[in-house]
Write an enzyme that holds these catalytic residues in place. Structure first.
Site, mmCIF file in Angstrom:
data_model
loop_
_atom_site.group_PDB
_atom_site.id
_atom_site.type_symbol
_atom_site.label_atom_id
_atom_site.label_comp_id
_atom_site.label_asym_id
_atom_site.label_seq_id
_atom_site.Cartn_x
_atom_site.Cartn_y
_atom_site.Cartn_z
ATOM 1 N N CYS A 71 0.838 -1.203 0.000
ATOM 2 C CA CYS A 71 0.000 0.000 0.000
ATOM 3 C C CYS A 71 0.871 1.250 0.000
ATOM 4 O O CYS A 71 1.814 1.341 0.787
ATOM 5 C CB CYS A 71 -0.871 0.044 1.250
ATOM 6 S SG CYS A 71 -2.116 -1.228 1.282
ATOM 7 N N CYS A 77 -1.344 4.728 7.487
ATOM 8 C CA CYS A 77 -2.552 3.993 7.850
ATOM 9 C C CYS A 77 -2.427 3.359 9.228
ATOM 10 O O CYS A 77 -1.394 2.788 9.576
ATOM 11 C CB CYS A 77 -2.812 2.907 6.807
ATOM 12 S SG CYS A 77 -4.313 1.981 7.118
ATOM 13 N N CYS A 80 -2.592 -1.821 8.988
ATOM 14 C CA CYS A 80 -1.409 -2.695 9.024
ATOM 15 C C CYS A 80 -0.244 -1.978 9.698
ATOM 16 O O CYS A 80 -0.033 -0.792 9.463
ATOM 17 C CB CYS A 80 -0.981 -3.061 7.605
ATOM 18 S SG CYS A 80 -2.207 -4.015 6.717
ATOM 19 N N CYS A 161 -7.560 -1.054 -0.237
ATOM 20 C CA CYS A 161 -6.886 -1.597 0.942
ATOM 21 C C CYS A 161 -6.408 -2.985 0.564
ATOM 22 O O CYS A 161 -7.207 -3.819 0.132
ATOM 23 C CB CYS A 161 -7.871 -1.652 2.103
ATOM 24 S SG CYS A 161 -7.325 -2.704 3.452
ATOM 25 N N GLN A 296 -15.571 -14.006 12.418
ATOM 26 C CA GLN A 296 -14.120 -13.907 12.229
ATOM 27 C C GLN A 296 -13.814 -13.221 10.905
ATOM 28 O O GLN A 296 -14.461 -13.512 9.905
ATOM 29 C CB GLN A 296 -13.510 -15.310 12.232
ATOM 30 C CG GLN A 296 -13.716 -16.057 13.537
ATOM 31 C CD GLN A 296 -12.782 -15.592 14.636
ATOM 32 O OE1 GLN A 296 -11.849 -14.836 14.386
ATOM 33 N NE2 GLN A 296 -13.048 -16.016 15.852
ATOM 34 N N GLU A 346 -21.315 -17.998 26.734
ATOM 35 C CA GLU A 346 -20.880 -16.720 26.170
ATOM 36 C C GLU A 346 -21.626 -15.590 26.880
ATOM 37 O O GLU A 346 -22.806 -15.732 27.201
ATOM 38 C CB GLU A 346 -21.189 -16.735 24.655
ATOM 39 C CG GLU A 346 -21.332 -15.404 23.973
ATOM 40 C CD GLU A 346 -20.046 -14.586 23.930
ATOM 41 O OE1 GLU A 346 -18.969 -15.156 23.690
ATOM 42 O OE2 GLU A 346 -20.142 -13.367 24.153
ATOM 43 N N ASP A 397 -11.729 -19.965 24.421
ATOM 44 C CA ASP A 397 -11.281 -18.969 23.423
ATOM 45 C C ASP A 397 -11.572 -17.582 23.995
ATOM 46 O O ASP A 397 -12.446 -16.871 23.513
ATOM 47 C CB ASP A 397 -12.036 -19.202 22.099
ATOM 48 C CG ASP A 397 -11.566 -18.276 20.974
ATOM 49 O OD1 ASP A 397 -10.606 -17.513 21.176
ATOM 50 O OD2 ASP A 397 -12.177 -18.316 19.887
ATOM 51 N N CYS A 424 -5.877 -15.067 21.765
ATOM 52 C CA CYS A 424 -5.479 -13.943 20.910
ATOM 53 C C CYS A 424 -4.434 -13.084 21.615
ATOM 54 O O CYS A 424 -4.108 -12.001 21.148
ATOM 55 C CB CYS A 424 -6.697 -13.109 20.512
ATOM 56 S SG CYS A 424 -7.668 -12.562 21.906
HETATM 57 N N1 SAH Z 1 -14.851 -18.584 19.387
HETATM 58 C C1 SAH Z 1 -15.673 -17.418 19.270
HETATM 59 C C2 SAH Z 1 -14.944 -16.127 19.526
HETATM 60 C C3 SAH Z 1 -14.462 -15.950 20.885
HETATM 61 S S1 SAH Z 1 -13.916 -14.297 21.171
HETATM 62 C C4 SAH Z 1 -16.266 -17.329 17.885
HETATM 63 O O1 SAH Z 1 -15.679 -17.818 16.942
HETATM 64 O O2 SAH Z 1 -17.307 -16.718 17.742
HETATM 65 C C5 SAH Z 1 -14.177 -14.195 22.920
HETATM 66 C C6 SAH Z 1 -15.621 -14.177 23.334
HETATM 67 O O3 SAH Z 1 -15.689 -14.149 24.752
HETATM 68 C C7 SAH Z 1 -16.400 -12.945 22.858
HETATM 69 O O4 SAH Z 1 -17.516 -13.385 22.143
HETATM 70 C C8 SAH Z 1 -16.821 -12.254 24.175
HETATM 71 O O5 SAH Z 1 -18.099 -11.653 24.098
HETATM 72 C C9 SAH Z 1 -16.824 -13.398 25.143
HETATM 73 N N2 SAH Z 1 -16.638 -13.097 26.585
HETATM 74 C C10 SAH Z 1 -15.951 -12.090 27.152
HETATM 75 N N3 SAH Z 1 -15.942 -12.208 28.487
HETATM 76 C C11 SAH Z 1 -16.651 -13.338 28.784
HETATM 77 C C12 SAH Z 1 -16.988 -14.005 30.009
HETATM 78 N N4 SAH Z 1 -16.575 -13.527 31.172
HETATM 79 N N5 SAH Z 1 -17.704 -15.129 29.936
HETATM 80 C C13 SAH Z 1 -18.125 -15.620 28.737
HETATM 81 N N6 SAH Z 1 -17.830 -15.029 27.560
HETATM 82 C C14 SAH Z 1 -17.111 -13.902 27.577
#
Ligand code: SAH
Length: 470
Positions: A71, A77, A80, A161, A296, A346, A397, A424
């Site tokens: 770019c 920017c 990135c 982009c 995602q 969640e 996750d 992450c």
């Molecule tokens: N695997 C999921 C993404 C996870 S990202 C997918 O592909 O959709 C992390 C997630 O944790 C987010 O959706 C966020 O809202 C949730 N989160 C954050 N704090 C939390 C908690 N204390 N208990 C449960 N979920 C939570």
């Protein structure tokens, strides 16, 4: 050392946001856009206690890792931060970042031997399925679409982009023309006046469905039939040029955001043309995506990452599986076909609504989703002995701050034979792995998957097993 002084230095390290780090008179100096191995001339911009910030003036001797960014706007920017680093080095940087965290924070001395080579993209461009372009005005008062410069809200006009889907290059001028043609007022952050705030685009990479959503500071947008036709024409031109993967304009929406806020989207979206969602697939699982849905952004690498989670889970078909922090249930649905029963938890109710819809859409019946904090819901179920109190496999996750301590201690009590940790943020991953490896789990394998090529973000998937089994 003082502000505005100029120095030469060699970059020795790289910081969390991709900035180069070197030393002048023993003092660490952070310089954006400088790479390990660059010998540079810099100007001191800010001096703090023990460190300073400098501005890159000239590269006297470039690093072997340096490449010309794709770019033209890469330096300005805020998107990135690593485009000037050759891609294989980006992967090496991310791999090392995980290794260092595991060793230093996690106390895992054999980390390198457990880590697979980093999973990068063959073509690390045009991978993002979602873009959000702020709309502003140029000095003549005409609408421009662009991006924000790093850490600011100053708008830089953008024509394309490199990490976004190529359709955006065709859509941007059309939307700009539309706004100017009908003199639609552009939103001004400072005065909180004007209508058009942002343009959101989403593409289903597998289905070719395109969504355009106009975010407005108001309740209605006029001439939307003209916008629809203009966008459709742009899509046709794109399809003629790229016939191998044609797109359809499946959804034109507007989103109402009348708040004085940095948040891009408001609570409600309305349909203008087509349908209120697009559909996309990860593997053979369909997902319904509306403007506000979490999904995602790199579908190709998401499949790689969740494929790793599936591989590490090593399911035979009868297991009870937990997917904690399950979002819209991507991992839950991915695992369900190979499991006995999957439980997802969640915190966001809308995400659980999406998860349930997606389960129905795919005819998957052996999943149940719960709204709540994982650190409250899971201990309650464990203590009550209800269904799900025992688990064979636990997947987590979590967001960047990692797992809550109360959740980790419950997982230890649940004693699943396998645990898959998708992360992450390698620092909080390493912190949590330290706890888990001190409480009866052994780290077996680690995979780094590059979801956000040209940024410093790192995604990792780790497999733990109960210590007495492999
Ligand atoms: N695997 C999921 C993404 C996870 S990202 C997918 O592909 O959709 C992390 C997630 O944790 C987010 O959706 C966020 O809202 C949730 N989160 C954050 N704090 C939390 C908690 N204390 N208990 C449960 N979920 C939570």
């Amino acid at each position: 050392m003082n502000k505005n002084e100029e120095y030469e230095m060699t970059i020795e390290d790289i910081g969390n946001d991709g900035e180069g780090i070197g030393h002048v008179d023993g003092m660490a100096v952070f310089v954006k856009d400088a790479l390990i191995g660059d010998h540079i001339r810099l100007k001191i911009m800010k001096v703090k206690k023990g460190y300073a910030y400098g501005r890159l003036l000239e590269i006297l001797q470039p690093s072997d890792f340096r490449t010309e960014p794709v770019c033209t706007n890469a330096r300005a920017c805020g998107g990135c931060t690593l485009q000037h680093m050759i891609y294989t080095e980006q992967l090496a940087y991310k791999w090392n970042k995980v290794k260092n965290c595991l060793e230093r924070i996690g106390g895992i001395s054999n980390a390198a031997s457990l880590m697979e080579p980093a999973y990068g993209m063959e073509h690390p461009y045009a991978y993002r399925n979602k873009m959000q372009f702020p709309v502003g005005t140029d000095k003549n008062g005409n609408a421009v679409l662009g991006f924000y410069a790093g850490h600011t809200h100053s708008l830089i006009p953008l024509k394309e982009c490199a990490v976004g889907h190529p359709i955006n290059k065709y859509l941007l001028p059309v939307i700009q023309n539309f706004i100017n043609k009908f003199h639609i007022p552009v939103y001004n952050e400072e005065t909180h006046t004007g209508l058009i705030r942002h343009i959101l685009t989403r593409v289903g990479f597998q289905t070719g469905e395109l969504m355009v959503c106009v975010v407005i500071n108001g309740n209605r947008i006029t001439h939307s039939n003209v916008l629809y036709e203009m966008l459709n024409d742009a899509v046709q031109i794109y399809n003629e040029k790229s016939p191998e993967r044609p797109l359809t304009l499946a959804s034109l929406m507007f989103n109402v955001n009348t708040d004085k806020t940095n948040r891009i989207l408001g609570q409600t979206s309305h349909l203008l043309f087509g349908k209120e969602y697009i559909t996309d697939y990860i593997g053979d699982i369909a997902f319904r995506i509306s403007p506000q849905s979490f999904y995602q952004v790199n579908p190709v690498q998401t499949k790689v990452l969740y494929g790793k989670a599936l591989e590490y889970a090593a399911l035979k078909g009868t297991e009870t599986v937990w997917d904690m922090y399950c979002g819209i249930g991507t991992i839950s649905l991915f695992l369900a076909k190979n499991a006995g029963q999957v439980y997802g938890v969640e915190i966001l109710p809308q995400a659980i609504d999406d998860a349930k819809t997606n389960a129905r859409l795919n005819g998957i019946q052996n999943v149940s989703f719960m709204v709540g904090k994982a650190e409250e819901v899971v201990p309650q179920i464990y203590e009550s002995g209800a269904n799900g109190a025992k688990a064979d496999v636990v997947v987590v996750d979590p967001p960047r701050k990692g797992c809550d301590a109360a959740l980790l201690s419950t997982i230890v009590k649940m004693a699943p034979s396998r645990m898959v940790y998708v992360s992450c943020d390698p620092a909080t991953l390493a912190r949590d792995l330290k706890y888990l490896t001190e409480h009866g789990f052994a780290l077996q394998k680690v995979a780094v998957v590059d979801q956000f090529c040209h940024s410093t973000h790192v995604e990792t998937c780790a497999l733990l097993t109960k210590e007495n089994q492999k």
